[in-house]
Scaffold this active site. Structure first.
Site, PDB file in Angstrom:
ATOM      1  N   ARG A  45      18.907   0.996  -5.541  1.00 49.19           N
ATOM      2  CA  ARG A  45      18.478   1.466  -4.223  1.00 49.19           C
ATOM      3  C   ARG A  45      19.087   2.834  -3.925  1.00 49.19           C
ATOM      4  O   ARG A  45      18.450   3.713  -3.384  1.00 49.19           O
ATOM      5  CB  ARG A  45      18.856   0.466  -3.121  1.00 49.19           C
ATOM      6  CG  ARG A  45      18.615   1.016  -1.718  1.00 49.19           C
ATOM      7  CD  ARG A  45      18.795  -0.014  -0.616  1.00 49.19           C
ATOM      8  NE  ARG A  45      19.914  -0.897  -0.805  1.00 49.19           N
ATOM      9  CZ  ARG A  45      21.190  -0.564  -0.580  1.00 49.19           C
ATOM     10  NH1 ARG A  45      21.515   0.651  -0.188  1.00 49.19           N
ATOM     11  NH2 ARG A  45      22.139  -1.469  -0.757  1.00 49.19           N
ATOM     12  N   TYR A  97      -2.417  12.744  11.916  1.00 51.46           N
ATOM     13  CA  TYR A  97      -2.749  11.551  11.134  1.00 51.46           C
ATOM     14  C   TYR A  97      -2.487  10.305  11.986  1.00 51.46           C
ATOM     15  O   TYR A  97      -1.449  10.181  12.637  1.00 51.46           O
ATOM     16  CB  TYR A  97      -1.922  11.541   9.853  1.00 51.46           C
ATOM     17  CG  TYR A  97      -1.847  10.220   9.148  1.00 51.46           C
ATOM     18  CD1 TYR A  97      -3.014   9.535   8.792  1.00 51.46           C
ATOM     19  CD2 TYR A  97      -0.628   9.646   8.831  1.00 51.46           C
ATOM     20  CE1 TYR A  97      -2.941   8.311   8.148  1.00 51.46           C
ATOM     21  CE2 TYR A  97      -0.552   8.425   8.177  1.00 51.46           C
ATOM     22  CZ  TYR A  97      -1.713   7.757   7.843  1.00 51.46           C
ATOM     23  OH  TYR A  97      -1.650   6.542   7.210  1.00 51.46           O
ATOM     24  N   ASP A 169       3.784  18.747   7.200  1.00 47.18           N
ATOM     25  CA  ASP A 169       3.100  17.819   6.297  1.00 47.18           C
ATOM     26  C   ASP A 169       2.195  18.663   5.407  1.00 47.18           C
ATOM     27  O   ASP A 169       1.187  19.214   5.858  1.00 47.18           O
ATOM     28  CB  ASP A 169       2.289  16.805   7.104  1.00 47.18           C
ATOM     29  CG  ASP A 169       1.672  15.723   6.225  1.00 47.18           C
ATOM     30  OD1 ASP A 169       1.350  16.016   5.058  1.00 47.18           O
ATOM     31  OD2 ASP A 169       1.481  14.599   6.709  1.00 47.18           O
ATOM     32  N   LYS A 194      -1.491  10.883  -2.415  1.00 50.98           N
ATOM     33  CA  LYS A 194      -2.677  11.729  -2.486  1.00 50.98           C
ATOM     34  C   LYS A 194      -2.631  12.663  -3.689  1.00 50.98           C
ATOM     35  O   LYS A 194      -2.660  12.198  -4.820  1.00 50.98           O
ATOM     36  CB  LYS A 194      -2.834  12.511  -1.187  1.00 50.98           C
ATOM     37  CG  LYS A 194      -2.783  11.771   0.159  1.00 50.98           C
ATOM     38  CD  LYS A 194      -3.223  10.367   0.234  1.00 50.98           C
ATOM     39  CE  LYS A 194      -3.415   9.861   1.651  1.00 50.98           C
ATOM     40  NZ  LYS A 194      -2.298   9.071   2.197  1.00 50.98           N
TER      41      LYS A 194
END
Length: 392
Positions: A45, A97, A169, A194
């Protein structure tokens, strides 16, 4: 050295075995020589060699000091908002978004973080929205889904004068086309699902920080909150990035052809694509980017949800699905899909009309995509065809 060559050779050869591909370190823990004495890894982690390699590659792509990879784009956004505290305010793009809006509105507003939504394509509107409590300016440029363009350099000057962070972004443009950190941003976000991944086969998010200090803060929240990217998905992300420049080149070339086709179609009302001279942000996009991207949105003259639904359910090569940036072309209806969580009045005020359709241009031949769109237009409701002069 070109950016393409630099990217390819930033992907390391495994020093232990000579493997040309980055190994998948599918392990939860690492053996230590003594308590706290290890080879740089203790628990997966906190750090993992495969994820660390992906992070270093993406930090290099964006020209940042550090990057942290997360289990989704929203997890990456969440880590940035955790830099704030109760009483702080955000100035955010209005054409935002839907998932980011939901996170801001449903989660963080109840913890005392206030968000002001403005048209960030209007730099003066950003300046006027700043208050003494503003700690973060949140940009998408191009925006999702109406592809507004914001002046990153000008807004970064406002952010610095106001002692607040600027986060961009950069998902739609990708680091191939746009470098927000070089234009003055402090943080860059990617839904790596994406274009960075590029094959519609993983969910991932990345935060790139301009300074080591910011990078350490984001890394703290990555470890403390645990929304890490898995070793296998880190491997997939690296594999996708290997062809990023080639894919973006084709996405952009085909998108320009499709946008020009749509602009002259009699059933289309407006086309939103920065590569068109008619786009209000065309000159700015040309100035701050190396290309105009692979996303196009357009509205119909028959501005009804029914008309848009008829269109998006009639395409063949354009697959009706959420997301974008993959090798296969996708079509979506933002009002009922990606932006459904935004109230109708806010959505429409930001330019997301009932008939708005978003296209993600894939790697198919542009001529095939045009033929698919042409046949889909023939499935519009008859009144729409009669009004636009198309044969019924």
């Amino acid at each position: 050295m070109s950016t393409i060559t630099s990217l390819i050779h930033s992907i390391p050869v495994d020093p232990q075995t000579g493997a040309i591909a980055v190994p998948i370190y599918q392990t939860s823990t690492f053996v230590q020589e003594a308590p706290g004495v290890n080879k740089g890894y203790d628990y997966a982690r906190s750090n993992n060699p495969t994820r660390e390699t992906a992070e270093k590659i993406i930090a290099g792509l964006e020209g940042g000091a550090a990057a942290s990879a997360f289990a989704s784009g929203l997890a990456a956004i969440d880590a940035v908002i955790k830099l704030l505290k109760a009483g702080d305010e955000i100035v955010a793009v209005d054409d935002i978004y839907g998932g980011a809006f939901r996170l801001f509105h449903k989660v963080y507003e109840k913890f005392g973080i206030k968000v002001h939504y403005v048209d960030t394509a209007d730099t003066q509107a950003v300046f006027q929205a700043i208050t003494p409590a503003t700690r973060l300016i949140w940009l998408e440029t191009p925006t999702n889904p109406t592809l507004k363009i914001s002046d990153i350099a000008a807004i970064s000057r406002i952010a610095k004068a106001s002692n607040c962070l600027l986060c961009v972004d950069n998902t739609f443009a990708s680091p191939v086309l746009q470098q927000p950190l070089a234009l003055g941003a402090d943080l860059v976000i990617h839904s790596a699902t994406k274009y960075l991944g590029g094959h519609s086969d993983l969910i991932a998010g990345v935060v790139v920080s301009k300074t080591p200090q910011l990078g350490e803060e984001i890394k703290f929240y990555q470890n403390a909150c645990g929304a890490i990217l898995s070793p296998f998905d880190s491997f997939l992300l690296i594999r996708g990035i290997e062809t990023l420049h080639l894919r973006i080149r084709q996405h952009v070339a085909s998108a320009q052809v499709v946008a020009e086709y749509l602009e002259q179609h009699p059933a289309v009302d407006k086309v939103f694509y920065p590569g068109l001279p008619s786009h209000p942000g065309h000159a700015l996009a040309k100035q701050q980017s190396k290309g105009f991207g692979g996303i196009i949105s357009f509205s119909l003259k028959d501005d009804r949800e029914e008309a848009a639904t008829a269109f998006v359910t009639s395409t063949h090569y354009f697959k009706l699905a959420e997301s974008l940036g993959g090798i296969k072309s996708l079509v979506s209806h933002p009002a009922t899909m990606t932006h459904k969580s935004i109230p109708a009045e806010k959505r429409k005020a930001a330019g997301v009309s009932d008939s708005l359709i978003r296209l993600s241009i894939g790697l198919e031949e542009a001529t095939d995509l045009l033929a698919d769109l042409e046949q889909a237009f023939k499935h519009l409701p008859q009144p729409a065809l009669a009004e636009t002069g198309l044969p019924a």
